[in-house]
Write a protein that holds these residues in place. Structure first.
Motif, PDB file in Angstrom:
ATOM      1  N   SER A  31       0.811  -1.225   0.000  1.00  0.00           N
ATOM      2  CA  SER A  31       0.000   0.000   0.000  1.00  0.00           C
ATOM      3  C   SER A  31       0.845   1.276   0.000  1.00  0.00           C
ATOM      4  O   SER A  31       0.340   2.354  -0.309  1.00  0.00           O
ATOM      5  N   GLN A  32       2.129   1.166   0.324  1.00  0.00           N
ATOM      6  CA  GLN A  32       3.016   2.336   0.378  1.00  0.00           C
ATOM      7  C   GLN A  32       3.799   2.554  -0.914  1.00  0.00           C
ATOM      8  O   GLN A  32       4.460   3.576  -1.067  1.00  0.00           O
ATOM      9  N   ILE A  33       3.734   1.612  -1.825  1.00  0.00           N
ATOM     10  CA  ILE A  33       4.500   1.718  -3.069  1.00  0.00           C
ATOM     11  C   ILE A  33       3.690   2.489  -4.107  1.00  0.00           C
ATOM     12  O   ILE A  33       2.502   2.224  -4.296  1.00  0.00           O
ATOM     13  N   THR A  34       4.350   3.433  -4.764  1.00  0.00           N
ATOM     14  CA  THR A  34       3.674   4.231  -5.783  1.00  0.00           C
ATOM     15  C   THR A  34       4.215   3.910  -7.176  1.00  0.00           C
ATOM     16  O   THR A  34       5.341   3.425  -7.316  1.00  0.00           O
ATOM     17  N   VAL A  35       3.394   4.219  -8.155  1.00  0.00           N
ATOM     18  CA  VAL A  35       3.815   4.050  -9.548  1.00  0.00           C
ATOM     19  C   VAL A  35       5.035   4.916  -9.821  1.00  0.00           C
ATOM     20  O   VAL A  35       5.975   4.499 -10.508  1.00  0.00           O
ATOM     21  N   THR A  36       5.046   6.117  -9.260  1.00  0.00           N
ATOM     22  CA  THR A  36       6.176   7.037  -9.452  1.00  0.00           C
ATOM     23  C   THR A  36       7.486   6.417  -8.984  1.00  0.00           C
ATOM     24  O   THR A  36       8.510   6.499  -9.669  1.00  0.00           O
ATOM     25  N   GLU A  37       7.460   5.762  -7.810  1.00  0.00           N
ATOM     26  CA  GLU A  37       8.665   5.114  -7.285  1.00  0.00           C
ATOM     27  C   GLU A  37       9.145   3.996  -8.217  1.00  0.00           C
ATOM     28  O   GLU A  37      10.341   3.862  -8.471  1.00  0.00           O
ATOM     29  N   ILE A  38       8.206   3.205  -8.683  1.00  0.00           N
ATOM     30  CA  ILE A  38       8.563   2.109  -9.590  1.00  0.00           C
ATOM     31  C   ILE A  38       9.189   2.667 -10.859  1.00  0.00           C
ATOM     32  O   ILE A  38      10.233   2.187 -11.320  1.00  0.00           O
ATOM     33  N   CYS A  39       8.559   3.699 -11.421  1.00  0.00           N
ATOM     34  CA  CYS A  39       9.052   4.308 -12.660  1.00  0.00           C
ATOM     35  C   CYS A  39      10.446   4.910 -12.471  1.00  0.00           C
ATOM     36  O   CYS A  39      11.322   4.751 -13.333  1.00  0.00           O
ATOM     37  N   ARG A  41      12.727   4.020 -10.299  1.00  0.00           N
ATOM     38  CA  ARG A  41      13.686   2.928 -10.146  1.00  0.00           C
ATOM     39  C   ARG A  41      13.939   2.202 -11.468  1.00  0.00           C
ATOM     40  O   ARG A  41      15.050   1.779 -11.754  1.00  0.00           O
ATOM     41  N   ALA A  42      12.873   2.045 -12.273  1.00  0.00           N
ATOM     42  CA  ALA A  42      12.988   1.332 -13.549  1.00  0.00           C
ATOM     43  C   ALA A  42      13.480   2.241 -14.675  1.00  0.00           C
ATOM     44  O   ALA A  42      13.732   1.761 -15.782  1.00  0.00           O
ATOM     45  N   ASP A  43      13.581   3.525 -14.387  1.00  0.00           N
ATOM     46  CA  ASP A  43      14.020   4.525 -15.366  1.00  0.00           C
ATOM     47  C   ASP A  43      13.096   4.551 -16.594  1.00  0.00           C
ATOM     48  O   ASP A  43      13.541   4.483 -17.741  1.00  0.00           O
ATOM     49  N   ILE A  44      11.804   4.622 -16.299  1.00  0.00           N
ATOM     50  CA  ILE A  44      10.785   4.751 -17.352  1.00  0.00           C
ATOM     51  C   ILE A  44       9.819   5.863 -16.950  1.00  0.00           C
ATOM     52  O   ILE A  44       9.833   6.317 -15.806  1.00  0.00           O
ATOM     53  N   ASN A  45       8.952   6.263 -17.884  1.00  0.00           N
ATOM     54  CA  ASN A  45       7.949   7.263 -17.511  1.00  0.00           C
ATOM     55  C   ASN A  45       6.644   6.565 -17.127  1.00  0.00           C
ATOM     56  O   ASN A  45       6.454   5.372 -17.405  1.00  0.00           O
ATOM     57  N   ARG A  46       5.746   7.309 -16.506  1.00  0.00           N
ATOM     58  CA  ARG A  46       4.487   6.740 -16.017  1.00  0.00           C
ATOM     59  C   ARG A  46       3.633   6.177 -17.158  1.00  0.00           C
ATOM     60  O   ARG A  46       2.959   5.162 -16.998  1.00  0.00           O
ATOM     61  N   GLY A  47       3.673   6.824 -18.308  1.00  0.00           N
ATOM     62  CA  GLY A  47       2.913   6.344 -19.463  1.00  0.00           C
ATOM     63  C   GLY A  47       3.326   4.939 -19.863  1.00  0.00           C
ATOM     64  O   GLY A  47       2.480   4.103 -20.226  1.00  0.00           O
ATOM     65  N   THR A  48       4.623   4.671 -19.799  1.00  0.00           N
ATOM     66  CA  THR A  48       5.131   3.334 -20.130  1.00  0.00           C
ATOM     67  C   THR A  48       4.601   2.310 -19.130  1.00  0.00           C
ATOM     68  O   THR A  48       4.187   1.215 -19.511  1.00  0.00           O
ATOM     69  N   PHE A  49       4.608   2.671 -17.859  1.00  0.00           N
ATOM     70  CA  PHE A  49       4.063   1.763 -16.834  1.00  0.00           C
ATOM     71  C   PHE A  49       2.611   1.430 -17.151  1.00  0.00           C
ATOM     72  O   PHE A  49       2.210   0.261 -17.154  1.00  0.00           O
ATOM     73  N   TYR A  50       1.801   2.467 -17.441  1.00  0.00           N
ATOM     74  CA  TYR A  50       0.374   2.271 -17.673  1.00  0.00           C
ATOM     75  C   TYR A  50       0.049   1.564 -18.987  1.00  0.00           C
ATOM     76  O   TYR A  50      -1.069   1.096 -19.173  1.00  0.00           O
ATOM     77  N   LYS A  54      -2.442  -1.571 -14.841  1.00  0.00           N
ATOM     78  CA  LYS A  54      -3.429  -0.562 -14.439  1.00  0.00           C
ATOM     79  C   LYS A  54      -2.937   0.253 -13.243  1.00  0.00           C
ATOM     80  O   LYS A  54      -3.149   1.457 -13.171  1.00  0.00           O
ATOM     81  N   ASP A  55      -2.333  -0.447 -12.301  1.00  0.00           N
ATOM     82  CA  ASP A  55      -1.827   0.194 -11.087  1.00  0.00           C
ATOM     83  C   ASP A  55      -0.888  -0.782 -10.374  1.00  0.00           C
ATOM     84  O   ASP A  55      -0.600  -1.869 -10.892  1.00  0.00           O
ATOM     85  N   VAL A  56      -0.434  -0.407  -9.195  1.00  0.00           N
ATOM     86  CA  VAL A  56       0.499  -1.235  -8.418  1.00  0.00           C
ATOM     87  C   VAL A  56      -0.144  -2.575  -8.046  1.00  0.00           C
ATOM     88  O   VAL A  56       0.514  -3.622  -8.091  1.00  0.00           O
ATOM     89  N   TYR A  57      -1.419  -2.555  -7.708  1.00  0.00           N
ATOM     90  CA  TYR A  57      -2.106  -3.790  -7.303  1.00  0.00           C
ATOM     91  C   TYR A  57      -2.253  -4.753  -8.483  1.00  0.00           C
ATOM     92  O   TYR A  57      -2.165  -5.974  -8.305  1.00  0.00           O
ATOM     93  N   HIS A  58      -2.476  -4.225  -9.656  1.00  0.00           N
ATOM     94  CA  HIS A  58      -2.540  -5.061 -10.852  1.00  0.00           C
ATOM     95  C   HIS A  58      -1.184  -5.729 -11.105  1.00  0.00           C
ATOM     96  O   HIS A  58      -1.108  -6.926 -11.399  1.00  0.00           O
ATOM     97  N   LEU A  59      -0.109  -4.969 -10.953  1.00  0.00           N
ATOM     98  CA  LEU A  59       1.242  -5.512 -11.109  1.00  0.00           C
ATOM     99  C   LEU A  59       1.487  -6.629 -10.089  1.00  0.00           C
ATOM    100  O   LEU A  59       2.014  -7.692 -10.427  1.00  0.00           O
ATOM    101  N   PHE A  60       1.081  -6.401  -8.855  1.00  0.00           N
ATOM    102  CA  PHE A  60       1.213  -7.406  -7.798  1.00  0.00           C
ATOM    103  C   PHE A  60       0.466  -8.684  -8.186  1.00  0.00           C
ATOM    104  O   PHE A  60       0.995  -9.794  -8.080  1.00  0.00           O
ATOM    105  N   ASP A  61      -0.769  -8.529  -8.665  1.00  0.00           N
ATOM    106  CA  ASP A  61      -1.573  -9.686  -9.060  1.00  0.00           C
ATOM    107  C   ASP A  61      -0.943 -10.447 -10.223  1.00  0.00           C
ATOM    108  O   ASP A  61      -0.961 -11.679 -10.261  1.00  0.00           O
ATOM    109  N   VAL A  62      -0.387  -9.710 -11.183  1.00  0.00           N
ATOM    110  CA  VAL A  62       0.273 -10.337 -12.333  1.00  0.00           C
ATOM    111  C   VAL A  62       1.462 -11.172 -11.861  1.00  0.00           C
ATOM    112  O   VAL A  62       1.643 -12.322 -12.265  1.00  0.00           O
ATOM    113  N   LEU A  63       2.284 -10.599 -10.974  1.00  0.00           N
ATOM    114  CA  LEU A  63       3.444 -11.326 -10.452  1.00  0.00           C
ATOM    115  C   LEU A  63       3.013 -12.562  -9.671  1.00  0.00           C
ATOM    116  O   LEU A  63       3.611 -13.633  -9.799  1.00  0.00           O
ATOM    117  N   ARG A  64       2.002 -12.418  -8.865  1.00  0.00           N
ATOM    118  CA  ARG A  64       1.506 -13.540  -8.073  1.00  0.00           C
ATOM    119  C   ARG A  64       1.027 -14.663  -8.992  1.00  0.00           C
ATOM    120  O   ARG A  64       1.351 -15.829  -8.781  1.00  0.00           O
TER     121      ARG A  64
END
Length: 195
Positions: A31-39, A41-50, A54-64
């Motif tokens: 719940s404390q992790i933001t898309v901005t932090e991920i971007c 760290r990954a050296d990408i922009n938010r548009g690339t993430f999206y 959809k969001d951090v929780y979607h990424l978590f679900d995909v990994l799981r």
């Protein structure tokens, strides 16, 4: 050629996002992790993430889901090629190789469903083999659910404790413990009548 290049770039971008997310997940609550932090760290922009999530929780679900699929493929689907002991060892080796990822995933999900679901999936095969081993002495149908539940939660408890432990036992050692405890439980069921 451009399609191949773009596919490689997409794969690399997704891997970078996942790795950045997992690094953050090892030190912070989901719940404390933001898309901005991920971007960042990954050296990408938010548009690339999206483009990919959809969001951090979607990424978590995909990994799981990827992890569950990997466990299912390597342990459940191919389980007919090995014994229960071999299947447990294979499961533990996968977890051991990705210990940080599995620890973070289990901590964040606040449950052991990741492992419990996998153990439940090879339940039918497991009981068919136990019954074949016991011959005429079969586990009472009404009791089998309880025995198996006991073994599932015992196994997941052992694995969770192993992952938290500072003293690192090998997958082989933990597999041996789980196998011995499971065999003891099965022996206790021999000759018992229906509950």
């Amino acid at each position: 050629m451009a399609g191949i290049k773009n596919n490689r770039r997409t794969v690399l971008t997704k891997e970078s996002i996942k790795n950045s997310f997992l690094q953050l997940l090892a030190t912070k609550a989901l719940s404390q992790i933001t898309v901005t932090e991920i971007c960042h760290r990954a050296d990408i922009n938010r548009g690339t993430f999206y483009l990919h999530y959809k969001d951090v929780y979607h990424l978590f679900d995909v990994l799981r889901e990827e992890m569950v699929d990997e466990l299912r493929e390597k342990v459940v689907v191919k389980q007919d090629l090995c014994s229960e002991k071999g299947a447990v060892l294979q499961l533990l080796q996968i977890i051991y190789e990705r210990k940080t990822i599995y620890q973070a995933m289990m901590q964040q999900s606040k449950e052991s469903n990741l492992l419990t679901g996998i153990f439940k999936e090879f339940r039918t095969i497991f009981f068919q083999r136990i019954k074949a081993d016991l011959g005429e002495r079969t586990i009472p149908v009404t009791a089998s659910d309880y025995y198996f539940t006991y073994m599932i939660y015992g196994c997941t408890g052992i694995i969770n404790e192993w992952l938290k432990s500072e003293q690192q036992a090998s997958p082989e050692q933990i597999s041996q413990i789980i196998t011995e405890l499971s065999e003891t439980t099965i022996r206790l069921t021999e000759g018992q009548k229906s509950i």
